[in-house]
Design a protein around this motif. Structure first.
Motif, PDB file in Angstrom:
ATOM      1  N   CYS A 103       4.929  43.117  37.161  1.00  0.00           N
ATOM      2  CA  CYS A 103       5.579  42.673  35.926  1.00  0.00           C
ATOM      3  C   CYS A 103       5.786  43.888  35.027  1.00  0.00           C
ATOM      4  CB  CYS A 103       4.725  41.621  35.227  1.00  0.00           C
ATOM      5  SG  CYS A 103       5.394  41.158  33.610  1.00  0.00           S
ATOM      6  N   CYS A 104       7.048  44.140  34.693  1.00  0.00           N
ATOM      7  CA  CYS A 104       7.433  45.334  33.905  1.00  0.00           C
ATOM      8  C   CYS A 104       7.807  44.978  32.478  1.00  0.00           C
ATOM      9  CB  CYS A 104       8.617  46.023  34.564  1.00  0.00           C
ATOM     10  SG  CYS A 104       8.377  46.436  36.284  1.00  0.00           S
ATOM     11  N   GLY A 105       7.442  43.791  31.998  1.00  0.00           N
ATOM     12  CA  GLY A 105       7.697  43.424  30.608  1.00  0.00           C
ATOM     13  C   GLY A 105       9.035  42.749  30.423  1.00  0.00           C
ATOM     14  N   GLY A 106       9.469  42.641  29.168  1.00  0.00           N
ATOM     15  CA  GLY A 106       8.860  43.114  27.928  1.00  0.00           C
ATOM     16  C   GLY A 106       7.769  42.211  27.393  1.00  0.00           C
ATOM     17  N   ALA A 107       7.661  42.213  26.059  1.00  0.00           N
ATOM     18  CA  ALA A 107       6.525  41.585  25.401  1.00  0.00           C
ATOM     19  C   ALA A 107       6.405  40.091  25.732  1.00  0.00           C
ATOM     20  CB  ALA A 107       6.644  41.784  23.890  1.00  0.00           C
ATOM     21  N   GLN A 108       7.498  39.357  25.626  1.00  0.00           N
ATOM     22  CA  GLN A 108       7.435  37.912  25.911  1.00  0.00           C
ATOM     23  C   GLN A 108       7.030  37.662  27.355  1.00  0.00           C
ATOM     24  OE1 GLN A 108      10.927  35.541  24.900  1.00  0.00           O
ATOM     25  NE2 GLN A 108      11.472  36.984  23.312  1.00  0.00           N
ATOM     26  N   THR A 109       7.507  38.526  28.211  1.00  0.00           N
ATOM     27  CA  THR A 109       7.244  38.339  29.646  1.00  0.00           C
ATOM     28  C   THR A 109       5.793  38.688  29.980  1.00  0.00           C
ATOM     29  OG1 THR A 109       9.557  38.746  30.033  1.00  0.00           O
ATOM     30  CG2 THR A 109       8.108  38.978  31.941  1.00  0.00           C
ATOM     31  N   TYR A 110       5.237  39.708  29.321  1.00  0.00           N
ATOM     32  CA  TYR A 110       3.808  39.993  29.513  1.00  0.00           C
ATOM     33  C   TYR A 110       2.965  38.795  29.054  1.00  0.00           C
ATOM     34  CZ  TYR A 110       4.894  45.045  30.066  1.00  0.00           C
ATOM     35  OH  TYR A 110       5.366  46.271  30.487  1.00  0.00           O
ATOM     36  N   VAL A 111       3.370  38.175  27.939  1.00  0.00           N
ATOM     37  CA  VAL A 111       2.620  37.003  27.447  1.00  0.00           C
ATOM     38  C   VAL A 111       2.606  35.907  28.519  1.00  0.00           C
ATOM     39  CG1 VAL A 111       2.664  35.103  25.768  1.00  0.00           C
ATOM     40  CG2 VAL A 111       3.011  37.458  24.999  1.00  0.00           C
ATOM     41  N   ALA A 112       3.780  35.667  29.120  1.00  0.00           N
ATOM     42  CA  ALA A 112       3.879  34.615  30.142  1.00  0.00           C
ATOM     43  C   ALA A 112       3.096  34.987  31.403  1.00  0.00           C
ATOM     44  CB  ALA A 112       5.348  34.373  30.483  1.00  0.00           C
ATOM     45  N   ALA A 113       3.046  36.283  31.726  1.00  0.00           N
ATOM     46  CA  ALA A 113       2.453  36.713  32.997  1.00  0.00           C
ATOM     47  C   ALA A 113       0.947  36.960  32.921  1.00  0.00           C
ATOM     48  CB  ALA A 113       3.152  37.987  33.483  1.00  0.00           C
ATOM     49  N   LEU A 114       0.448  37.297  31.723  1.00  0.00           N
ATOM     50  CA  LEU A 114      -0.964  37.710  31.613  1.00  0.00           C
ATOM     51  C   LEU A 114      -1.949  36.675  32.209  1.00  0.00           C
ATOM     52  CD1 LEU A 114      -3.086  39.764  30.682  1.00  0.00           C
ATOM     53  CD2 LEU A 114      -2.920  38.786  28.372  1.00  0.00           C
ATOM     54  N   PRO A 115      -1.773  35.366  31.961  1.00  0.00           N
ATOM     55  CA  PRO A 115      -2.749  34.420  32.525  1.00  0.00           C
ATOM     56  C   PRO A 115      -2.794  34.438  34.059  1.00  0.00           C
ATOM     57  CG  PRO A 115      -1.383  33.349  30.855  1.00  0.00           C
ATOM     58  CD  PRO A 115      -0.782  34.695  31.120  1.00  0.00           C
ATOM     59  N   PHE A 116      -1.735  34.903  34.710  1.00  0.00           N
ATOM     60  CA  PHE A 116      -1.671  34.923  36.175  1.00  0.00           C
ATOM     61  C   PHE A 116      -2.040  36.294  36.743  1.00  0.00           C
ATOM     62  CE2 PHE A 116       1.415  31.855  34.611  1.00  0.00           C
ATOM     63  CZ  PHE A 116       1.203  30.746  35.416  1.00  0.00           C
ATOM     64  N   ALA A 117      -2.249  37.274  35.865  1.00  0.00           N
ATOM     65  CA  ALA A 117      -2.357  38.668  36.337  1.00  0.00           C
ATOM     66  C   ALA A 117      -3.690  38.921  37.038  1.00  0.00           C
ATOM     67  CB  ALA A 117      -2.198  39.626  35.162  1.00  0.00           C
ATOM     68  N   VAL A 136       7.656  45.144  19.092  1.00  0.00           N
ATOM     69  CA  VAL A 136       7.015  44.229  20.048  1.00  0.00           C
ATOM     70  C   VAL A 136       5.742  44.881  20.584  1.00  0.00           C
ATOM     71  CG1 VAL A 136       9.089  42.939  20.721  1.00  0.00           C
ATOM     72  CG2 VAL A 136       8.513  45.041  21.947  1.00  0.00           C
ATOM     73  N   TYR A 137       4.759  44.040  20.873  1.00  0.00           N
ATOM     74  CA  TYR A 137       3.415  44.506  21.227  1.00  0.00           C
ATOM     75  C   TYR A 137       2.965  43.897  22.549  1.00  0.00           C
ATOM     76  CZ  TYR A 137       3.262  46.080  16.422  1.00  0.00           C
ATOM     77  OH  TYR A 137       3.541  46.729  15.248  1.00  0.00           O
ATOM     78  N   PHE A 138       2.105  44.632  23.235  1.00  0.00           N
ATOM     79  CA  PHE A 138       1.456  44.084  24.425  1.00  0.00           C
ATOM     80  C   PHE A 138       0.469  43.004  23.966  1.00  0.00           C
ATOM     81  CE2 PHE A 138      -1.384  44.013  28.104  1.00  0.00           C
ATOM     82  CZ  PHE A 138      -0.475  44.072  29.144  1.00  0.00           C
ATOM     83  N   PRO A 139       0.369  41.893  24.697  1.00  0.00           N
ATOM     84  CA  PRO A 139      -0.549  40.828  24.255  1.00  0.00           C
ATOM     85  C   PRO A 139      -2.015  41.258  24.337  1.00  0.00           C
ATOM     86  CG  PRO A 139       0.361  40.314  26.428  1.00  0.00           C
ATOM     87  CD  PRO A 139       1.086  41.545  25.934  1.00  0.00           C
ATOM     88  N   LYS A 140      -2.840  40.659  23.487  1.00  0.00           N
ATOM     89  CA  LYS A 140      -4.283  40.935  23.528  1.00  0.00           C
ATOM     90  C   LYS A 140      -4.864  40.357  24.822  1.00  0.00           C
ATOM     91  CE  LYS A 140      -5.328  40.981  18.572  1.00  0.00           C
ATOM     92  NZ  LYS A 140      -4.431  42.084  18.419  1.00  0.00           N
ATOM     93  N   TRP A 141      -5.793  41.113  25.409  1.00  0.00           N
ATOM     94  CA  TRP A 141      -6.500  40.598  26.574  1.00  0.00           C
ATOM     95  C   TRP A 141      -7.987  40.573  26.274  1.00  0.00           C
ATOM     96  CZ3 TRP A 141      -4.506  45.589  26.468  1.00  0.00           C
ATOM     97  CH2 TRP A 141      -5.378  46.639  26.721  1.00  0.00           C
ATOM     98  N   ASN A 142      -8.691  39.699  26.983  1.00  0.00           N
ATOM     99  CA  ASN A 142     -10.137  39.576  26.787  1.00  0.00           C
ATOM    100  C   ASN A 142     -10.835  40.622  27.642  1.00  0.00           C
ATOM    101  OD1 ASN A 142     -12.793  38.913  26.770  1.00  0.00           O
ATOM    102  ND2 ASN A 142     -12.499  36.713  27.113  1.00  0.00           N
ATOM    103  N   PRO A 143     -11.474  41.638  27.028  1.00  0.00           N
ATOM    104  CA  PRO A 143     -12.079  42.703  27.839  1.00  0.00           C
ATOM    105  C   PRO A 143     -13.176  42.184  28.768  1.00  0.00           C
ATOM    106  CG  PRO A 143     -12.552  43.008  25.485  1.00  0.00           C
ATOM    107  CD  PRO A 143     -11.606  41.859  25.582  1.00  0.00           C
ATOM    108  N   LEU A 144     -13.748  41.029  28.441  1.00  0.00           N
ATOM    109  CA  LEU A 144     -14.802  40.487  29.313  1.00  0.00           C
ATOM    110  C   LEU A 144     -14.229  40.014  30.656  1.00  0.00           C
ATOM    111  CD1 LEU A 144     -16.800  38.390  26.683  1.00  0.00           C
ATOM    112  CD2 LEU A 144     -17.327  40.669  27.600  1.00  0.00           C
ATOM    113  N   GLU A 145     -12.938  39.775  30.685  1.00  0.00           N
ATOM    114  CA  GLU A 145     -12.316  39.266  31.922  1.00  0.00           C
ATOM    115  C   GLU A 145     -11.795  40.383  32.824  1.00  0.00           C
ATOM    116  OE1 GLU A 145      -9.215  36.580  30.773  1.00  0.00           O
ATOM    117  OE2 GLU A 145     -10.626  35.163  29.876  1.00  0.00           O
ATOM    118  N   TRP A 146     -11.965  41.641  32.388  1.00  0.00           N
ATOM    119  CA  TRP A 146     -11.339  42.754  33.118  1.00  0.00           C
ATOM    120  C   TRP A 146     -12.342  43.870  33.354  1.00  0.00           C
ATOM    121  CZ3 TRP A 146      -6.472  42.169  34.973  1.00  0.00           C
ATOM    122  CH2 TRP A 146      -5.759  41.070  34.480  1.00  0.00           C
ATOM    123  N   GLN A 147     -12.241  44.482  34.529  1.00  0.00           N
ATOM    124  CA  GLN A 147     -13.110  45.613  34.868  1.00  0.00           C
ATOM    125  C   GLN A 147     -12.252  46.849  35.087  1.00  0.00           C
ATOM    126  OE1 GLN A 147     -15.084  44.201  38.397  1.00  0.00           O
ATOM    127  NE2 GLN A 147     -16.811  43.381  37.229  1.00  0.00           N
TER     128      GLN A 147
END
Ligand SMILES: NC(=O)c1ccc[n+]([C@@H]2O[C@H](COP(=O)([O-])OP(=O)(O)OC[C@H]3O[C@@H](n4cnc5c(N)ncnc54)[C@H](OP(=O)(O)O)[C@@H]3O)[C@@H](O)[C@H]2O)c1
Length: 174
Positions: A103-117, A136-147
């Motif tokens: 997924c290469c963005g943009g912002a709306q598309t990252y929002v839609a894709a993040l839950p599946f990433a 436009v900004y990258f969506p916030k992610w939960n650092p606890l869910e990522w290593q």
């Protein structure tokens, strides 16, 4: 054997405030980041929002398969396919036994894709750029869910370029 869902990777570059672009577009020019982006995406299936697809249209070559996210049906890009959802992209990738969709963005598309990433490959630029209307900004992610899997500093094309790090995050599995 049943085919496996492709890995979904988000690739993006952002400043210290997670700005992706302002009304003028992407405000930095980092040749080594562009090379990294080209290298990571070469030959792969790509997921892009309609706006980013239009901006990048000249960039695709025959090796890319762009899937263009849009809520309007009834049009087809001259390269790739229009899709209505991230789930549809993953189902198409699974049917074609594609190992990864990027997924290469943009912002709306990252929002839609993040839950599946499953993976994020993020260029973090140690600078802040002017934002303003249309930013436009990258969506916030939960650092606890990522290593963190990998981290490297990009070479500079010019000494005045800001420091930029590429980090690879994998979704933590329970
Ligand atoms: N720094 C970076 O790494 C980076 C990477 C990529 C892009 N960018 C920048 O990001 C900006 C574009 O981002 P953006 O958020 O405005 O646009 P975008 O995500 O590229 O495209 C938005 C369009 O995609 C479709 N879309 C998005 N989410 C959807 C969903 N859940 N379901 C159906 N369709 C959906 C819609 O198309 P329809 O209107 O046709 O329904 C929507 O208008 C540009 O300035 C670009 O330069 C920066």
């Amino acid at each position: 054997m049943e085919s496996v869902k492709p890995r979904l990777t988000l690739i993006a570059a952002m400043d210290q405030n997670h700005l992706l672009a302002n009304s003028q577009g992407i405000p930095w020019k980092l040749p080594h980041d562009a090379a990294h982006f080209r290298s990571y995406t070469r030959g792969k299936w790509l997921l892009l929002g309609r706006k980013t697809f239009a901006e990048m249209r000249e960039w695709f070559d025959a090796g890319h398969t762009p899937l263009v996210l849009s809520s309007s049906c009834g049009w087809e890009p001259d390269i790739g396919r229009v899709i209505a959802s991230v789930s549809q992209a993953l189902a198409m990738g699974k049917a074609a036994e594609v190992p990864e969709i990027v997924c290469c963005g943009g912002a709306q598309t990252y929002v839609a894709a993040l839950p599946f990433a499953d993976r994020m490959v993020l260029t973090l630029i140690e600078e802040t750029y002017s934002a303003g209307r249309g930013a436009v900004y990258f969506p916030k992610w939960n650092p606890l869910e990522w290593q963190m899997q990998a981290e490297s500093v990009l070479p500079k094309g010019d000494p005045n370029e800001p420091v930029a790090r590429v980090i690879t995050l994998e979704r933590a599995r329970k």
